[in-house]
Write a protein that holds these residues in place. Structure first.
Motif, mmCIF file in Angstrom:
data_model
loop_
_atom_site.group_PDB
_atom_site.id
_atom_site.type_symbol
_atom_site.label_atom_id
_atom_site.label_comp_id
_atom_site.label_asym_id
_atom_site.label_seq_id
_atom_site.Cartn_x
_atom_site.Cartn_y
_atom_site.Cartn_z
ATOM 1 N N GLY A 1 -13.303 9.123 13.304
ATOM 2 C CA GLY A 1 -13.152 7.825 12.662
ATOM 3 C C GLY A 1 -14.080 6.771 13.237
ATOM 4 O O GLY A 1 -14.718 6.956 14.269
ATOM 5 N N ALA B 1 2.250 7.543 6.520
ATOM 6 C CA ALA B 1 1.135 7.342 7.445
ATOM 7 C C ALA B 1 1.287 8.248 8.664
ATOM 8 O O ALA B 1 0.309 8.811 9.159
ATOM 9 N N LEU C 1 0.828 -1.191 0.000
ATOM 10 C CA LEU C 1 0.000 0.000 0.000
ATOM 11 C C LEU C 1 0.875 1.258 0.000
ATOM 12 O O LEU C 1 1.846 1.318 0.738
ATOM 13 N N LEU D 1 -9.167 7.507 9.131
ATOM 14 C CA LEU D 1 -10.613 7.285 9.072
ATOM 15 C C LEU D 1 -11.065 6.245 10.099
ATOM 16 O O LEU D 1 -12.251 6.101 10.357
ATOM 17 N N THR D 2 -10.111 5.535 10.684
ATOM 18 C CA THR D 2 -10.456 4.550 11.698
ATOM 19 C C THR D 2 -10.250 5.098 13.102
ATOM 20 O O THR D 2 -11.130 5.048 13.947
ATOM 21 N N VAL E 1 -1.916 6.156 1.731
ATOM 22 C CA VAL E 1 -3.198 5.445 1.788
ATOM 23 C C VAL E 1 -3.355 4.790 3.161
ATOM 24 O O VAL E 1 -4.422 4.832 3.770
ATOM 25 N N GLY E 2 -2.256 4.220 3.669
ATOM 26 C CA GLY E 2 -2.274 3.670 5.015
ATOM 27 C C GLY E 2 -2.644 4.734 6.034
ATOM 28 O O GLY E 2 -3.453 4.506 6.932
ATOM 29 N N LEU F 1 -4.322 7.469 5.538
ATOM 30 C CA LEU F 1 -5.730 7.835 5.368
ATOM 31 C C LEU F 1 -6.630 6.798 6.042
ATOM 32 O O LEU F 1 -7.592 7.133 6.736
ATOM 33 N N ALA F 2 -6.292 5.518 5.848
ATOM 34 C CA ALA F 2 -7.078 4.435 6.446
ATOM 35 C C ALA F 2 -7.049 4.534 7.968
ATOM 36 O O ALA F 2 -8.084 4.410 8.636
ATOM 37 N N LEU F 3 -5.864 4.804 8.532
ATOM 38 C CA LEU F 3 -5.750 4.936 9.984
ATOM 39 C C LEU F 3 -6.534 6.141 10.487
ATOM 40 O O LEU F 3 -7.204 6.088 11.516
#
Lengths: 260, 246
Positions: A110, A201, A93, A104-105, A97-98, A100-102
């Protein structure tokens, strides 16, 4: 069985591609200014923070990754290959992107972060966020190394131990883990190295505050704006660390394969 | 289904016409501009290309310091527009003639939409319970924030100092930070995603954006682009996007 001689030509190209840029970086360093550039408070803070967070991320990877690697290598259960693929996703990844994923979580709004926030736990902008981001990218390295080591071991030793009356826990701690110790160590070293280099990240998710979230790569990124020499000096530190780490792991992996 | 096919045909036709419009430009003019200039410069470049058929403009947007570093390292850039004069100063050896200041920008506070924490000015950002994000002092927007805070006697303790003003904005629009200091043009670009709280006295200390043709450039075309930014039409476009005029 010697490979065809002409392979040396493209192989030399490969070496040049990797080594020349590193030489380019080293050539830019002014040795006389190194002590002065590396001992600023900002540089020291960044280095210490990086060592601290990367160690923490390695411990997290070890505690969570070891059981997973053992189950992936030894168990046989539905969804196993899918799960393995999923765990390896952070390897490929793009870091942002990692991040962003973190975000949003675990971010304030999140998926999980909003509940944590309500419970008074705020992860954003904290060192915890850095460790979380580093663990996210480092964990797959440990799982991959250890799973490979356990598979390479074969089952014979464990079967023998079982016939001698050793239960599952005893087999694991007295037979399997000691035998895969080299794989476990190189997994840890790789995870540590990956955590040390984490950038995207952290930047996206944890922010950049001296001594709290501004790790070495973020400090390099920032110094480049105002003092390129300091950025190069810090980059050299990372290159030296990375070379040392890869050297350590490589020295281990050239040992002959177990013949079990 | 049929409308889908029609739409596909229309799109194809549009793409084909777009590709075949006009003769290929014989020359390429490379313009490196501060990231905050993206929208107005795209418009200005379009106008420029319409008037100079033989030139194709290649725009490159990045942080001013990044662009300056590339120029110092020999990147082929013909025109450089920077977000502050200090950064332009760093490439003075590559500048043909004198840089011209063509726009100004000022800082403003952005908060979550509706300003739930009721922030009314720079002084309110001293509150420890607020997560405030600014640019790092190493980059133009951070220098501006520092100068402004000092001038107003305010001590900011940001939870994060970003390298890009767009990262500051992102921390606010994603809800991670309660408030951030960004340029008025960034705030305008974010529209409904943020609430804007003006800073009293900020316009007394604006960032000044200089532009210059570089020595490597095909000089007439580069100078013509500088003119397209500084003439009345270019200035109107910048004004439309929230920039101040010098």
């Amino acid at each position: 069985m010697r490979p065809p001689g002409w392979l040396w030509v493209p192989a030399a190209g490969a070496v040049l591609l990797v080594v020349v840029p590193l030489l380019g970086l080293v050539a830019e360093v002014e040795p006389g200014r190194l002590p002065e550039l590396l001992t600023t408070q900002a540089s020291i803070d960044a280095l210490l923070l990086s060592l601290r967070t990367a160690s923490a991320a390695t411990v997290v990877s070890l505690l969570l990754g070891t059981p997973l690697a053992l189950l992936l290598a030894r168990g046989r259960w539905p969804g196993q290959s899918l799960l393995r693929a999923l765990v390896l996703v952070p390897l490929v990844l793009p870091p942002v992107v990692g991040g962003l994923a973190l975000l949003l979580t675990f971010g304030r709004r999140g998926l999980l972060g909003q509940h944590l926030e309500a419970a008074g736990l705020s992860i954003s902008f904290s060192t915890t966020a850095v460790v979380l981001a580093q663990s996210f990218v480092a964990l797959p390295f440990l799982v991959l190394s250890l799973e490979g080591a356990v598979r390479g071991l074969g089952r014979r030793h464990e079967e023998v131990a079982a016939t001698l009356g050793a239960g599952p826990w005893r087999r694991l701690t007295r037979v399997t883990l000691p035998l895969v110790a080299p794989g476990l160590i190189s997994g840890c070293v790789l995870a540590f190295a990956r955590a040390l280099g984490e950038f995207g990240a952290t930047l996206t998710f944890a922010g950049s505050a001296q001594g709290r979230t501004r790790t070495l790569p973020l400090e390099i990124y920032l110094q480049r704006e105002s003092d390129p020499d300091a950025a190069v000096a810090l980059a050299l530190v990372l290159v030296v660390l990375a070379t040392g780490i890869v050297g350590t792991v490589y020295a281990r992996t050239i040992r002959p394969e177990p013949t079990a | 289904m049929r409308s889908g096919v029609t739409a596909a045909l229309v799109v194809t036709a549009l793409v084909l016409t777009a590709c075949s419009s006009g003769p290929d430009p014989e020359q390429t003019l490379r313009v490196g501009a501060a990231a905050s200039l993206q929208e107005p410069f795209e418009e200005i470049a379009e106008n420029y290309e319409a008037e100079h058929r033989h030139v194709g403009v290649e725009l490159q947007f990045a942080g001013s310091s990044d662009l300056a570093a590339q120029i110092s390292n020999g990147a082929e850039i013909d025109v450089f527009a920077s977000a502050d004069e200090e950064t332009m100063e760093r490439v003075s050896a590559d500048v043909a003639g004198e840089p011209t200041v063509f726009a100004t920008n000022t800082l403003t506070i952005v908060t979550e939409p509706g300003n739930p924490r009721g922030i009314s000015g720079l002084g309110d950002l001293e509150d420890d319970t607020l997560d405030v994000v600014t640019c790092a002092p190493q980059v133009p927007c951070g220098r501006a924030a520092e100068d402004l805070a000092r001038a107003r006697g305010v001590t900011l303790t940001p939870v994060s100092e970003e390298s890009r003003v767009t990262d500051v904005l992102a921390k606010v629009t994603s809800g991670e930070a309660d408030a951030g200091l960004v340029y008025v043009t960034d705030a305008a670009g974010a529209g409904q995603d943020v609430a804007t709280v003006p800073i009293r006295g900020a316009d007394a200390q604006p960032n000044r954006y200089p532009i210059a043709a570089l020595t490597s450039a095909p000089s007439d075309e580069a100078q013509a682009f500088v003119d397209a930014v500084t003439d009345a039409r270019g200035q109107r476009i910048l004004d439309d996007h929230g920039f101040g005029l010098p």
